[in-house]
Scaffold this motif. Structure first.
Motif, short mmCIF file in Angstrom:
data_model
loop_
_atom_site.label_atom_id
_atom_site.label_comp_id
_atom_site.label_asym_id
_atom_site.label_seq_id
_atom_site.Cartn_x
_atom_site.Cartn_y
_atom_site.Cartn_z
N UNK A 20 -10.67 -5.06 -35.81
CA UNK A 20 -10.12 -3.82 -35.02
C UNK A 20 -12.05 -2.75 -35.05
N UNK A 21 -12.97 -3.20 -35.72
CA UNK A 21 -14.01 -2.42 -35.34
C UNK A 21 -13.92 -2.10 -34.24
N UNK A 22 -13.87 -3.44 -33.36
CA UNK A 22 -14.70 -4.43 -31.91
C UNK A 22 -13.50 -3.14 -31.34
N UNK A 23 -12.24 -3.32 -31.36
CA UNK A 23 -11.01 -2.07 -30.64
C UNK A 23 -10.96 -0.93 -31.21
N UNK A 24 -11.88 -0.29 -32.09
CA UNK A 24 -11.70 1.26 -32.08
C UNK A 24 -13.48 1.20 -31.78
N UNK A 25 -14.58 0.70 -32.30
CA UNK A 25 -15.89 1.09 -30.89
C UNK A 25 -15.52 0.75 -29.61
N UNK A 26 -14.76 0.72 -29.87
CA UNK A 26 -14.54 -0.02 -27.89
C UNK A 26 -13.86 1.64 -27.20
N UNK A 27 -12.98 1.42 -28.12
CA UNK A 27 -11.84 2.66 -27.45
C UNK A 27 -11.80 3.96 -27.75
N UNK A 28 -13.78 4.22 -29.00
CA UNK A 28 -14.62 5.58 -28.86
C UNK A 28 -15.60 5.65 -28.01
N UNK A 29 -16.07 4.39 -27.62
CA UNK A 29 -17.39 4.62 -26.40
C UNK A 29 -16.54 4.97 -25.02
N UNK A 30 -15.11 4.66 -25.04
CA UNK A 30 -14.82 4.75 -23.57
C UNK A 30 -14.11 6.17 -24.00
N UNK A 31 -13.68 6.51 -24.49
CA UNK A 31 -13.30 8.04 -24.80
C UNK A 31 -14.20 8.92 -24.72
#
Length: 165
Positions: free
Chosen positions: A144-155
């Motif tokens: 979940x941390x990796x998914x949220x990190x990926x979404x945050x970086x993309x944004x």
């Protein structure tokens, strides 16, 4: 464990924990804050403290771990400042201004992220925590941390491209 039992069993540990924290981090105010945090955690755990053989040993371990965490953050901040100073002295004024503007823009973009994504990207990319550490601190799974990190970086990337045009 009720409040009276907590006072009798845990409160006397305060001076010992304070000495340990002060020796490790060498700052009376930070040691006070840290011991206060340990007591707060112990209070929230008061109903499960009976499962530990020694509450004192558990409290000492918590204190040492929090001291180590604080020292890690301090070391990262010092390294970041030294790195910033090194880059600043090597750059010309134009590059310094551009870097400062980019840094300000990125901080603003990160500030608009949802709270969990903001926390995760800050801990990973600015403070240097590992994914497993972030998962433990935030109470989420590493995936979940990796998914949220990926979404945050993309944004952040999308907003940076949009705003820097």
């Amino acid at each position: 464990m009720n409040a009276r039992q907590f006072k009798q069993e845990v409160a006397p540990l305060r001076e010992n924990l304070l000495q340990i924290a002060n020796k490790m981090i060498d700052n009376v105010n930070d040691a006070e804050d840290l011991v206060q945090e340990v007591f707060l955690k112990l209070w929230y755990m008061r109903n499960s403290l009976h499962q530990y053989n020694s509450i004192q040993a558990f409290a000492v371990t918590m204190t040492k771990n929090l001291c180590i965490d604080l020292l890690r953050v301090r070391n990262r901040e010092v390294a970041f400042e030294q790195d910033n100073e090194l880059r600043t002295t090597e750059d010309n004024p134009y590059l310094q201004l551009e870097r400062a503007n980019t840094e300000q823009l990125l901080k603003g973009i990160i500030g608009t992220l949802p709270p969990l994504q903001k926390t995760i990207i800050t801990m990973k990319d600015i403070e240097g925590y590992e994914v497993e550490e972030i998962a433990g601190i935030t109470g989420t799974q590493p995936e979940a941390v990796r998914v949220n990190l990926s979404r945050a970086r993309k944004k952040v990337r999308e907003d940076y491209i949009r705003l820097s045009k």
